[in-house]
Design an enzyme around this catalytic site. Structure first.
Site, PDB file in Angstrom:
ATOM      1  CB  SER A 117      -0.877   0.013   1.270  1.00  0.00           C
ATOM      2  OG  SER A 117      -1.475   1.272   1.458  1.00  0.00           O
ATOM      3  CE1 TYR A 141      -3.250   0.502   4.390  1.00  0.00           C
ATOM      4  CE2 TYR A 141      -4.009  -1.621   5.203  1.00  0.00           C
ATOM      5  CZ  TYR A 141      -3.679  -0.782   4.147  1.00  0.00           C
ATOM      6  OH  TYR A 141      -3.767  -1.245   2.862  1.00  0.00           O
ATOM      7  CE  LYS A 145      -1.101  -4.092   2.781  1.00  0.00           C
ATOM      8  NZ  LYS A 145      -1.842  -5.357   2.637  1.00  0.00           N
TER       9      LYS A 145
HETATM   10  C1  WQD Z   1      -9.094   9.872   0.846  1.00  0.00           C
HETATM   11  C2  WQD Z   1      -9.150  11.358   1.145  1.00  0.00           C
HETATM   12  C3  WQD Z   1      -9.594  11.855   3.447  1.00  0.00           C
HETATM   13  C4  WQD Z   1     -13.761  10.418   3.459  1.00  0.00           C
HETATM   14  C5  WQD Z   1      -6.664   4.760   2.153  1.00  0.00           C
HETATM   15  C6  WQD Z   1      -6.065   3.810   3.146  1.00  0.00           C
HETATM   16  C7  WQD Z   1      -5.965   2.472   2.574  1.00  0.00           C
HETATM   17  C8  WQD Z   1      -5.160   2.522   1.312  1.00  0.00           C
HETATM   18  C9  WQD Z   1      -5.230   3.859   0.598  1.00  0.00           C
HETATM   19  C10 WQD Z   1      -4.977   0.427   0.252  1.00  0.00           C
HETATM   20  C11 WQD Z   1      -8.460  11.695   2.466  1.00  0.00           C
HETATM   21  C12 WQD Z   1     -10.715  12.370   2.544  1.00  0.00           C
HETATM   22  C13 WQD Z   1     -12.452  10.731   3.112  1.00  0.00           C
HETATM   23  C14 WQD Z   1     -14.687  11.473   3.705  1.00  0.00           C
HETATM   24  C15 WQD Z   1     -12.979  13.069   3.225  1.00  0.00           C
HETATM   25  N1  WQD Z   1      -5.690   1.557   0.424  1.00  0.00           N
HETATM   26  N2  WQD Z   1     -12.079  12.033   2.985  1.00  0.00           N
HETATM   27  N3  WQD Z   1     -14.266  12.758   3.576  1.00  0.00           N
HETATM   28  O1  WQD Z   1      -6.932   7.612   3.783  1.00  0.00           O
HETATM   29  O2  WQD Z   1      -6.108   8.344   1.467  1.00  0.00           O
HETATM   30  O3  WQD Z   1      -5.974   5.990   2.171  1.00  0.00           O
HETATM   31  O4  WQD Z   1      -6.532   4.316   0.829  1.00  0.00           O
HETATM   32  O5  WQD Z   1      -3.980   0.124   0.799  1.00  0.00           O
HETATM   33  O6  WQD Z   1      -7.296   2.041   2.350  1.00  0.00           O
HETATM   34  O7  WQD Z   1      -4.763   4.183   3.472  1.00  0.00           O
HETATM   35  O8  WQD Z   1      -8.216   7.025   1.669  1.00  0.00           O
HETATM   36  O9  WQD Z   1     -10.544   7.183   0.944  1.00  0.00           O
HETATM   37  O10 WQD Z   1     -10.041   7.234   3.437  1.00  0.00           O
HETATM   38  O11 WQD Z   1      -9.483   9.200   2.045  1.00  0.00           O
HETATM   39  O12 WQD Z   1     -12.618  14.260   3.125  1.00  0.00           O
HETATM   40  O13 WQD Z   1     -15.900  11.242   4.041  1.00  0.00           O
HETATM   41  O14 WQD Z   1     -10.509  11.738   1.295  1.00  0.00           O
HETATM   42  O15 WQD Z   1      -9.312  12.810   4.468  1.00  0.00           O
HETATM   43  O16 WQD Z   1      -7.816  12.947   2.311  1.00  0.00           O
HETATM   44  P1  WQD Z   1      -6.775   7.345   2.334  1.00  0.00           P
HETATM   45  P2  WQD Z   1      -9.646   7.604   2.057  1.00  0.00           P
END
Ligand code: WQD
Length: 322
Positions: A117, A141, A145
């Protein structure tokens, strides 16, 4: 060659299963169904319900099905949940991988494709992350990984003959078919769709980041493109190709507000959003450099953000998560 796909009943695993099957690869699925759905493993595909922690059952499955290689996806993958339950994450992701590697040695298996990841990078201060960017995970997490990568690499370097490839996924979204949508509402697009379904305004977690519009930037990759990257990695592993780590992304960054606009376009709806507090552990920007996977595996993403959002919305309507 015969491949075992751990976590093959999950959102990403089911796409990989279908892509490998369509390319004529021989696959058996192992999944404990803790979050995966049995309906996602089509009839005719051998299925073993077991936990990767159960080394005896996994060894038996590897031996009975004469497996040559393992594509290892089975893991817990929510950043927020990992912060609340770090021990469970290390048990499932790290101890689980150790147990799986014990089974791989016992069953004389010599090929592996490991699901890793972008979370291993933490919060890098570079515009585009290469595979050589220092790995400094900032949540349990991401730590698990990275530990998985170390376990696989160290087994290979300990003298056990293991040809392996690790794929560092960036932000996976979309659906390759309506019955394969992401039913775990842990990531941005399903969380936005869930909020809208509930008649709520989607929440933007902070708009004061050092980015053009103040919201976080991520490299979104269509799950079907990701599945096709696994087919390329399997082909490389079957050739006994080099052992390496590859970023899997599009090499393009989109902000949270960009994604919300893409959802508005897909739905034809001008819904309002709300700005809420920043989420702990969120890097301002995380975008992949994807030169290595393109030059060495010949893979490049084919689908764009609109494809991801449109397909996610279509799958959400066809199979709404519980
Ligand atoms: C994306 C952006 C949030 C929800 C994840 C995990 C893991 C990895 C990569 C595989 C962020 C913002 C989110 C909401 C928001 N996958 N957000 N409102 O945290 O970048 O990473 O994906 O390994 O699953 O590490 O993904 O989709 O949670 O958030 O503003 O209701 O959207 O703050 O900036 P993230 P995410």
């Amino acid at each position: 060659m015969k491949w075992m796909l751990t976590g093959g009943a999950g959102y990403i695993g089911a796409h990989i299963l279908r892509a490998l099957h369509d390319q004529g690869h021989d696959v058996v699925v192992l999944d404990d169904l803790s979050t995966g759905l049995r309906r996602k493993v089509s009839e005719g595909v051998p299925f073993v319900e077991a936990s990767i922690l159960d080394t005896d059952s996994v060894t038996r499955a590897l031996t009975d099905h004469r497996v040559d290689g393992v594509i290892h996806l089975a893991a817990k993958k929510s950043v927020g949940e990992s912060v609340e339950q770090p021990h469970m994450y290390f048990e499932q992701n790290v101890q689980g991988t150790m147990a799986l590697l014990d089974a791989i040695k016992a069953a004389d298996v010599h090929h592996m494709v490991l699901s890793s990841s972008a979370a291993v990078y933490g919060s890098p201060d570079v515009d585009a992350v290469t595979e050589d960017t220092p790995t400094m995970p900032i949540n349990p997490y991401g730590q698990t990984k990275l530990a998985q990568e170390w376990l696989v690499r160290d087994l290979s370097e300990s003298g056990y003959d293991l040809s392996w490839v690790a794929l560092r996924y960036f932000n996976v979204a979309g659906a390759g078919a309506d019955d394969l949508g992401d039913t775990g509402v842990f990531n941005l697009i399903p969380m936005v769709l869930r909020a809208l379904d509930d008649g709520q305004a989607p929440q933007v977690f902070g708009d004061t980041y050092p980015t053009p519009d103040g919201t976080c930037i991520r490299d979104y990759i269509h799950v079907q493109d990701l599945a096709e990257a696994h087919v390329a990695a399997v082909t490389q592993a079957e050739r006994g190709g080099r052992t390496d780590i590859y970023n899997v992304g599009r090499g393009m960054g989109f902000s949270v507000l960009d994604v919300l606009d893409a959802v508005r376009s897909a739905m034809g709806s001008d819904f309002a959003h709300e700005i809420s507090a920043p989420r702990a552990g969120d890097p301002a920007s995380l975008v992949a450099a994807v030169n290595r996977i393109h030059s060495e595996l010949g893979w490049q993403a084919q689908r764009d953000l609109a494809d991801m959002v449109t397909s996610a919305w279509s799958a959400w309507q066809a199979f709404p998560p519980a």
